[in-house]
Design an enzyme around this catalytic site. Structure first.
Site, PDB file in Angstrom:
ATOM      1  N   GLU A 197       0.895  -1.167   0.000  1.00  0.00           N
ATOM      2  CA  GLU A 197       0.000   0.000   0.000  1.00  0.00           C
ATOM      3  C   GLU A 197       0.928   1.210   0.000  1.00  0.00           C
ATOM      4  O   GLU A 197       1.546   1.513   1.016  1.00  0.00           O
ATOM      5  CB  GLU A 197      -0.894  -0.070   1.242  1.00  0.00           C
ATOM      6  CG  GLU A 197      -2.157   0.732   1.085  1.00  0.00           C
ATOM      7  CD  GLU A 197      -1.929   2.174   1.434  1.00  0.00           C
ATOM      8  OE1 GLU A 197      -1.582   2.940   0.506  1.00  0.00           O
ATOM      9  OE2 GLU A 197      -2.092   2.528   2.602  1.00  0.00           O
ATOM     10  N   CYS A 250      -2.067   8.821   2.605  1.00  0.00           N
ATOM     11  CA  CYS A 250      -2.010   8.304   1.250  1.00  0.00           C
ATOM     12  C   CYS A 250      -3.299   8.616   0.501  1.00  0.00           C
ATOM     13  O   CYS A 250      -3.288   8.851  -0.700  1.00  0.00           O
ATOM     14  CB  CYS A 250      -1.742   6.801   1.273  1.00  0.00           C
ATOM     15  SG  CYS A 250      -2.806   5.906   2.400  1.00  0.00           S
TER      16      CYS A 250
HETATM   17  P1  NDP Z   1       9.102   5.136   4.086  1.00  0.00           P
HETATM   18  O1  NDP Z   1       8.518   4.348   3.003  1.00  0.00           O
HETATM   19  O2  NDP Z   1      10.572   5.377   4.048  1.00  0.00           O
HETATM   20  O3  NDP Z   1       8.746   4.470   5.495  1.00  0.00           O
HETATM   21  C1  NDP Z   1       7.662   3.583   5.697  1.00  0.00           C
HETATM   22  C2  NDP Z   1       8.154   2.337   6.423  1.00  0.00           C
HETATM   23  O4  NDP Z   1       9.068   1.627   5.574  1.00  0.00           O
HETATM   24  C3  NDP Z   1       8.938   2.639   7.698  1.00  0.00           C
HETATM   25  O5  NDP Z   1       8.696   1.637   8.630  1.00  0.00           O
HETATM   26  C4  NDP Z   1      10.371   2.604   7.215  1.00  0.00           C
HETATM   27  O6  NDP Z   1      11.296   2.370   8.240  1.00  0.00           O
HETATM   28  C5  NDP Z   1      10.307   1.454   6.246  1.00  0.00           C
HETATM   29  N1  NDP Z   1      11.366   1.454   5.253  1.00  0.00           N
HETATM   30  C6  NDP Z   1      11.993   2.503   4.686  1.00  0.00           C
HETATM   31  N2  NDP Z   1      12.885   2.093   3.774  1.00  0.00           N
HETATM   32  C7  NDP Z   1      12.826   0.741   3.765  1.00  0.00           C
HETATM   33  C8  NDP Z   1      13.513  -0.261   3.026  1.00  0.00           C
HETATM   34  N3  NDP Z   1      14.431   0.023   2.116  1.00  0.00           N
HETATM   35  N4  NDP Z   1      13.189  -1.539   3.263  1.00  0.00           N
HETATM   36  C9  NDP Z   1      12.265  -1.854   4.174  1.00  0.00           C
HETATM   37  N5  NDP Z   1      11.595  -0.954   4.907  1.00  0.00           N
HETATM   38  C10 NDP Z   1      11.862   0.336   4.699  1.00  0.00           C
HETATM   39  O7  NDP Z   1       8.352   6.503   4.178  1.00  0.00           O
HETATM   40  P2  NDP Z   1       8.870   7.880   4.780  1.00  0.00           P
HETATM   41  O8  NDP Z   1       8.413   7.975   6.148  1.00  0.00           O
HETATM   42  O9  NDP Z   1      10.323   8.095   4.556  1.00  0.00           O
HETATM   43  O10 NDP Z   1       8.088   8.869   3.844  1.00  0.00           O
HETATM   44  C11 NDP Z   1       8.530   9.068   2.500  1.00  0.00           C
HETATM   45  C12 NDP Z   1       7.352   9.138   1.565  1.00  0.00           C
HETATM   46  O11 NDP Z   1       6.690   7.881   1.529  1.00  0.00           O
HETATM   47  C13 NDP Z   1       6.263  10.111   1.968  1.00  0.00           C
HETATM   48  O12 NDP Z   1       6.579  11.411   1.604  1.00  0.00           O
HETATM   49  C14 NDP Z   1       5.084   9.531   1.244  1.00  0.00           C
HETATM   50  O13 NDP Z   1       5.138   9.949  -0.087  1.00  0.00           O
HETATM   51  C15 NDP Z   1       5.308   8.043   1.330  1.00  0.00           C
HETATM   52  N6  NDP Z   1       4.564   7.431   2.456  1.00  0.00           N
HETATM   53  C16 NDP Z   1       3.351   6.890   2.219  1.00  0.00           C
HETATM   54  C17 NDP Z   1       2.618   6.388   3.269  1.00  0.00           C
HETATM   55  C18 NDP Z   1       1.286   5.787   3.047  1.00  0.00           C
HETATM   56  O14 NDP Z   1       0.427   5.880   3.906  1.00  0.00           O
HETATM   57  N7  NDP Z   1       1.074   5.113   1.943  1.00  0.00           N
HETATM   58  C19 NDP Z   1       3.091   6.415   4.633  1.00  0.00           C
HETATM   59  C20 NDP Z   1       4.413   6.962   4.781  1.00  0.00           C
HETATM   60  C21 NDP Z   1       5.086   7.450   3.712  1.00  0.00           C
HETATM   61  P3  NDP Z   1      12.206   3.573   8.818  1.00  0.00           P
HETATM   62  O15 NDP Z   1      11.276   4.530   9.445  1.00  0.00           O
HETATM   63  O16 NDP Z   1      13.087   2.894   9.778  1.00  0.00           O
HETATM   64  O17 NDP Z   1      12.919   4.152   7.633  1.00  0.00           O
END
Ligand code: NDP
Length: 458
Positions: free
Chosen positions: A232, A266
């Protein structure tokens, strides 16, 4: 990313956490696997009892949990409270409906396939890894955990690094309700440590909510190991207003659609396509509504929305706005970072947005709306579909022919007519294209992590 609670309202680091060691991670995987084997001998009715008990605990601790959410990611206390109670409702929903959703099916008459009996069972598959974001620190996790546990799976939660206390709370909640101790646990690890976990044979699948990059990384590791994923991944949802709409109402809802959760959702509307016949009326009311919002102290009841969750997140938003303005976009309200502590950002409306600007295609995770004028229904549809994302859409019209066209033609996981996109425990949620695949919630969601097992008897 450091695992820490940093208050977005002040920018102050309140507590840092040491990531789990490899041995601590191994202990938790082993416990999750043992709990899965233990759950296999329980009934859905037993699991429902534990789920309801956990929901009761969550409800009784709503004040404490809401305060924690607000401290860790900055949403208003009112919204944090709503999220907490919605999570408990979701838990009860799956306690009440899992039996029905997982009831064996009989796809054809047994005799048609030369059997005396034929059925399809929905059996659990094992330990599922859940990588979750900070924007709805409870609800995003519960909408995975409640159906997964009810189906008899166990969960390992890798939560976002900026909500560790919410993560630790969730890691205890289900055991407090009665589930076996390892049934749902938190792993305090950084994002980069996730992919190697998919090599472990005891982890059978993964679900991720977050950015496209994070989703692709987890899906790649899962794919190498022939394991299923549900993704998602956000979106650039559209909000379409056509001439027959109740325009003042659409404008009011349009503001909420963009500023909910400080725009960090999102399913927040990000692209507004408004028919030229009602464009001026909508734009005037919408911009006035956006300008009237208060981005402020999340504990103050007069506040519409709190700060953005992280300093980096606010920088990302400002970069997208600056890029658009440098290339000719017009700012109708907002558009710049206010003075003072905390990661606040005002409700912002841009027009004259063109394909050369990053915000035309990229997801902006903050309260920034792009307003476009369209001449026809066809143009609204084609421009809406001209996106890498396809999560959901909100369309405003009372014309039944238009509603039919929109619901058939919009390339999104959802079409909400004369209302905001929202998630409900009993309604499937998910997207197409870069917004991901698979569905959460409802019967579709609970079955994602089950083995549809054919039982044929001579
Ligand atoms: P991320 O995708 O980086 O973070 C979401 C989750 O994924 C966190 O638990 C994060 O851990 C983890 N994660 C990050 N990189 C990896 C990886 N390479 N492998 C496995 N897990 C990973 O989102 P951000 O918070 O950095 O936000 C960046 C952008 O993502 C936002 O601006 C938005 O566009 C989108 N986003 C969308 C969401 C939604 O509801 N669909 C929610 C959040 C973000 P950790 O925190 O340790 O990096």
């Amino acid at each position: 990313m450091t695992i820490a609670t940093v208050d977005p309202t002040t920018g102050e680091t309140l507590e840092e956490f040491t990531p789990h060691t490899a041995a601590e991670v191994e202990d938790r995987i082993a416990a999750a696997h043992a709990a899965y084997l233990e759950l296999a001998s329980t009934t859905i009715a037993q699991r429902a009892e534990w789920m309801r008990a956990a929901a009761g605990i969550l409800e009784s601790e709503v004040d404490q949990v809401s305060e924690l959410i607000t401290t860790e990611m900055g949403k208003t206390l009112g919204q944090a409270r709503y999220e907490t109670l919605k999570s408990a409702t979701g838990m009860r929903f799956f306690a009440d409906n899992a039996e029905r959703y997982l009831a064996p099916e009989h796809p054809v008459e047994a005799g048609a396939v030369n059997a005396s009996a034929l059925s399809v069972r929905f059996d659990p598959i094992g330990v599922v890894l859940a990588v979750m974001p900070w924007n709805y620190p409870l609800w995003q996790c519960i909408r995975f955990a409640a159906p997964a546990l009810m189906a008899g799976n166990t969960g390992l939660l890798k939560h976002a690094s900026n909500v560790p206390q919410s993560a630790l709370y969730l890691g205890e909640l289900f055991a407090r309700g009665g589930f076996p101790k390892g049934a749902f646990q938190t792993l305090l690890i950084e994002g980069g440590a996730v992919a190697p976990l998919l090599d472990d044979r005891r982890i059978r699948a993964a679900t991720l909510t977050g950015s496209v990059a994070a989703g692709a990384s987890v899906a790649e590791a899962a794919g190498r190991n022939v394991k299923k994923t549900v993704l998602e991944l956000g979106g650039t949802d559209v909000f379409i207003v056509l001439p027959s709409a109740d325009v003042p109402r659409a404008a009011t809802f349009g503001v909420n659609a963009r500023v909910q959760n400080s725009g960090q959702s999102c399913i927040a509307a990000k692209r507004y396509y408004v028919h030229t016949d009602v464009y001026d009326e909508f734009a005037d009311a919408f911009v006035a509504g956006m300008a009237a919002t208060v981005a402020g102290d999340p504990r103050d009841e007069a506040t519409t929305f709190g700060p953005l969750a992280t300093s980096r997140g606010r920088d990302d938003v400002q970069e997208l706005v600056d890029d658009a303005v440098a290339k000719g976009a017009t700012v109708l309200t907002g558009g710049s970072v206010p003075d003072g502590p905390g990661w606040f950002y005002p409700a912002t409306v841009l027009t004259d947005v063109t394909p050369s600007m990053r915000i035309f295609r990229e997801e902006c995770f903050g309260p920034v709306a792009c307003l476009y004028r369209v001449d026809s229904l066809d143009e609204a549809i084609s421009r809406s579909n001209d996106s890498d994302f396809g999560l959901s859409s909100s369309v405003w019209t009372t014309d039944t022919a238009e509603i039919d066209r929109l619901t058939r033609s919009l390339d999104f996981g959802g079409v909400f007519v004369n209302g905001l996109t929202a998630s409900f425990p009993g309604v499937p949620f998910g997207g197409v294209k870069d917004s991901g695949y698979g569905r959460e919630l409802s019967a579709f969601g609970i079955r994602e992590f089950t083995n549809a097992k054919t039982v044929w008897q001579a």
